[in-house]
Design a protein around this motif. Structure first.
Motif, PDB file in Angstrom:
ATOM      1  N   GLU A  78       7.595   0.306   6.568  1.00 23.56           N
ATOM      2  CA  GLU A  78       8.324   0.200   5.631  1.00 23.56           C
ATOM      3  C   GLU A  78       8.256  -1.526   5.128  1.00 23.56           C
ATOM      4  OE1 GLU A  78      11.753   2.089   6.146  1.00 23.56           O
ATOM      5  OE2 GLU A  78      11.140   4.062   5.808  1.00 23.56           O
ATOM      6  N   HIS A  79       8.761  -2.218   6.138  1.00 20.70           N
ATOM      7  CA  HIS A  79       8.699  -3.703   6.135  1.00 20.70           C
ATOM      8  C   HIS A  79       7.244  -4.254   5.714  1.00 20.70           C
ATOM      9  CE1 HIS A  79       8.330  -7.821   7.628  1.00 20.70           C
ATOM     10  NE2 HIS A  79       9.623  -8.029   7.103  1.00 20.70           N
ATOM     11  N   ARG A  80       6.349  -3.782   6.385  1.00 18.27           N
ATOM     12  CA  ARG A  80       5.037  -4.074   5.970  1.00 18.27           C
ATOM     13  C   ARG A  80       4.626  -3.802   4.518  1.00 18.27           C
ATOM     14  NH1 ARG A  80       0.666  -5.865   8.984  1.00 18.27           N
ATOM     15  NH2 ARG A  80      -1.359  -5.373   8.237  1.00 18.27           N
ATOM     16  N   HIS A  81       5.000  -2.596   4.095  1.00 19.71           N
ATOM     17  CA  HIS A  81       4.739  -2.062   2.603  1.00 19.71           C
ATOM     18  C   HIS A  81       5.273  -3.209   1.745  1.00 19.71           C
ATOM     19  CE1 HIS A  81       4.594   0.128  -0.862  1.00 19.71           C
ATOM     20  NE2 HIS A  81       5.990   0.258  -0.969  1.00 19.71           N
ATOM     21  N   LEU A  82       6.570  -3.627   1.790  1.00 22.88           N
ATOM     22  CA  LEU A  82       7.056  -4.729   1.052  1.00 22.88           C
ATOM     23  C   LEU A  82       6.457  -6.025   1.117  1.00 22.88           C
ATOM     24  CD1 LEU A  82      10.846  -3.617   1.809  1.00 22.88           C
ATOM     25  CD2 LEU A  82       9.723  -3.094  -0.147  1.00 22.88           C
ATOM     26  N   ARG A  83       6.216  -6.385   2.247  1.00 21.36           N
ATOM     27  CA  ARG A  83       5.219  -7.615   2.217  1.00 21.36           C
ATOM     28  C   ARG A  83       3.920  -7.378   1.654  1.00 21.36           C
ATOM     29  NH1 ARG A  83       3.459 -10.481   6.146  1.00 21.36           N
ATOM     30  NH2 ARG A  83       2.653  -8.878   7.563  1.00 21.36           N
ATOM     31  N   TYR A  84       3.255  -6.367   1.657  1.00 21.80           N
ATOM     32  CA  TYR A  84       1.914  -6.081   0.864  1.00 21.80           C
ATOM     33  C   TYR A  84       2.132  -6.151  -0.534  1.00 21.80           C
ATOM     34  CZ  TYR A  84      -2.483  -3.907  -0.040  1.00 21.80           C
ATOM     35  OH  TYR A  84      -3.832  -3.456  -0.571  1.00 21.80           O
ATOM     36  N   LEU A  85       3.178  -5.517  -0.891  1.00 24.91           N
ATOM     37  CA  LEU A  85       3.237  -5.517  -2.359  1.00 24.91           C
ATOM     38  C   LEU A  85       3.584  -6.777  -2.935  1.00 24.91           C
ATOM     39  CD1 LEU A  85       5.891  -2.433  -3.064  1.00 24.91           C
ATOM     40  CD2 LEU A  85       3.312  -2.616  -3.554  1.00 24.91           C
ATOM     41  N   ASP A  86       4.305  -7.575  -2.120  1.00 22.91           N
ATOM     42  CA  ASP A  86       4.686  -8.735  -2.513  1.00 22.91           C
ATOM     43  C   ASP A  86       3.355  -9.849  -2.511  1.00 22.91           C
ATOM     44  OD1 ASP A  86       6.595 -10.984  -3.046  1.00 22.91           O
ATOM     45  OD2 ASP A  86       6.050 -12.062  -1.289  1.00 22.91           O
ATOM     46  N   HIS A  87       2.519  -9.637  -1.604  1.00 21.82           N
ATOM     47  CA  HIS A  87       1.205 -10.585  -1.481  1.00 21.82           C
ATOM     48  C   HIS A  87       0.340 -10.180  -2.363  1.00 21.82           C
ATOM     49  CE1 HIS A  87      -1.681 -12.661   0.675  1.00 21.82           C
ATOM     50  NE2 HIS A  87      -2.507 -11.592   0.196  1.00 21.82           N
ATOM     51  N   VAL A  88       0.304  -8.779  -2.881  1.00 20.17           N
ATOM     52  CA  VAL A  88      -0.858  -8.192  -3.853  1.00 20.17           C
ATOM     53  C   VAL A  88      -0.241  -8.666  -5.215  1.00 20.17           C
ATOM     54  CG1 VAL A  88      -2.101  -6.377  -4.389  1.00 20.17           C
ATOM     55  CG2 VAL A  88      -2.079  -6.881  -2.234  1.00 20.17           C
ATOM     56  N   PHE A  89       1.223  -8.502  -5.659  1.00 16.27           N
ATOM     57  CA  PHE A  89       1.712  -8.242  -7.033  1.00 16.27           C
ATOM     58  C   PHE A  89       2.464  -9.548  -7.328  1.00 16.27           C
ATOM     59  CE2 PHE A  89       0.649  -3.780  -5.844  1.00 16.27           C
ATOM     60  CZ  PHE A  89      -0.457  -3.746  -6.737  1.00 16.27           C
ATOM     61  N   ALA A  90       2.950 -10.295  -6.376  1.00 21.51           N
ATOM     62  CA  ALA A  90       3.833 -11.665  -6.948  1.00 21.51           C
ATOM     63  C   ALA A  90       2.975 -12.166  -7.844  1.00 21.51           C
ATOM     64  CB  ALA A  90       4.396 -12.247  -5.500  1.00 21.51           C
ATOM     65  N   PRO A  91       3.717 -12.680  -8.717  1.00 20.73           N
ATOM     66  CA  PRO A  91       3.056 -13.859  -9.917  1.00 20.73           C
ATOM     67  C   PRO A  91       3.072 -14.998  -9.229  1.00 20.73           C
ATOM     68  CG  PRO A  91       5.504 -13.403 -10.147  1.00 20.73           C
ATOM     69  CD  PRO A  91       5.009 -12.276  -9.195  1.00 20.73           C
ATOM     70  N   VAL A  92       1.718 -15.462  -9.619  1.00 18.40           N
ATOM     71  CA  VAL A  92       1.301 -16.846  -9.360  1.00 18.40           C
ATOM     72  C   VAL A  92       1.909 -17.709 -10.599  1.00 18.40           C
ATOM     73  CG1 VAL A  92      -0.236 -18.573  -9.029  1.00 18.40           C
ATOM     74  CG2 VAL A  92      -0.472 -16.342  -7.891  1.00 18.40           C
ATOM     75  N   PRO A  93       2.999 -18.632 -10.286  1.00 24.77           N
ATOM     76  CA  PRO A  93       3.303 -19.685 -11.430  1.00 24.77           C
ATOM     77  C   PRO A  93       2.503 -20.210 -12.309  1.00 24.77           C
ATOM     78  CG  PRO A  93       4.427 -20.212  -9.250  1.00 24.77           C
ATOM     79  CD  PRO A  93       3.390 -19.193  -9.018  1.00 24.77           C
ATOM     80  N   GLY A  94       2.536 -19.841 -13.517  1.00 24.68           N
ATOM     81  CA  GLY A  94       1.651 -20.355 -14.669  1.00 24.68           C
ATOM     82  C   GLY A  94       0.258 -19.488 -14.667  1.00 24.68           C
ATOM     83  N   ALA A  95       0.111 -18.668 -13.949  1.00 22.80           N
ATOM     84  CA  ALA A  95      -1.080 -17.874 -13.998  1.00 22.80           C
ATOM     85  C   ALA A  95      -1.273 -16.707 -15.012  1.00 22.80           C
ATOM     86  CB  ALA A  95      -1.390 -17.328 -12.568  1.00 22.80           C
ATOM     87  N   GLY A  96      -0.140 -16.153 -15.408  1.00 23.11           N
ATOM     88  CA  GLY A  96      -0.405 -15.005 -16.254  1.00 23.11           C
ATOM     89  C   GLY A  96      -0.170 -13.758 -15.572  1.00 23.11           C
TER      90      GLY A  96
END
Length: 169
Positions: A56-74
């Motif tokens: 479950e911890h890995r799942h949250l880290r994965y979602l953050d890694h894959v989908f977290a917005p990059v500032p200014g990237a749209g």
């Protein structure tokens, strides 16, 4: 998750990555979690709970890694999502998907299988929503699964192939 629960889950995740799911004994898992045996069992009262907590911890880290917005990237494009999955594979999972490894180690565990299905479907659904093709979530699940399963064998070639297939969606 509380800070202690997060600390335990992160340590357990590292232990399972390093040692697999069958090898580490409870002392190894306790040491990886950085807590007393009593605290480990308070938060994760069984080995199954330890595995679930780590995943479950890995799942949250994965979602953050894959989908977290990059500032200014749209908005993220499908190609960017594929690149982020490939980066995860290169840095966090060069030997393959930890969720699949957990299910392979305990194929009779229905909760693990359900967590694997939830993880894969949530990733595909979130990607489909982000790129505006909700009706193709299953296609994206297939594409992402192909990338993660072939990464250990093909590396960057798997990424290029995934991008070629993505262009056809």
């Amino acid at each position: 998750m509380t800070d202690t629960a997060t600390k335990i889950a992160a340590g357990l995740e590292r232990a399972f990555i390093s040692h697999g799911f069958a090898e580490p004994n409870v002392e190894t898992l306790r040491d990886a979690a950085g807590v007393s045996l009593r605290t480990l069992y308070k938060y994760t009262p069984s080995r199954d709970e330890m595995v679930l907590s780590a995943l479950e911890h890995r799942h949250l880290r994965y979602l953050d890694h894959v989908f977290a917005p990059v500032p200014g990237a749209g908005d993220l494009s499908l190609a960017e999502i594929i690149d982020r999955i490939a980066e995860w594979m290169a840095t966090e999972a060069p030997h393959g998907c930890l969720f699949h490894a957990a299910v392979a180690a305990a194929p009779q565990n229905g909760r693990l299988l359900a967590l694997l299905k939830q993880h894969k479907s949530e990733v595909a659904a979130q990607a489909a929503t982000l790129i505006g093709c909700e009706s193709q979530a299953v296609d994206l699940a297939f594409l992402f699964e192909g990338l993660t399963q072939t990464w250990p064998l093909l590396g960057a070639e798997a990424t290029a192939t995934a991008k070629r297939f993505a262009e056809r969606l």
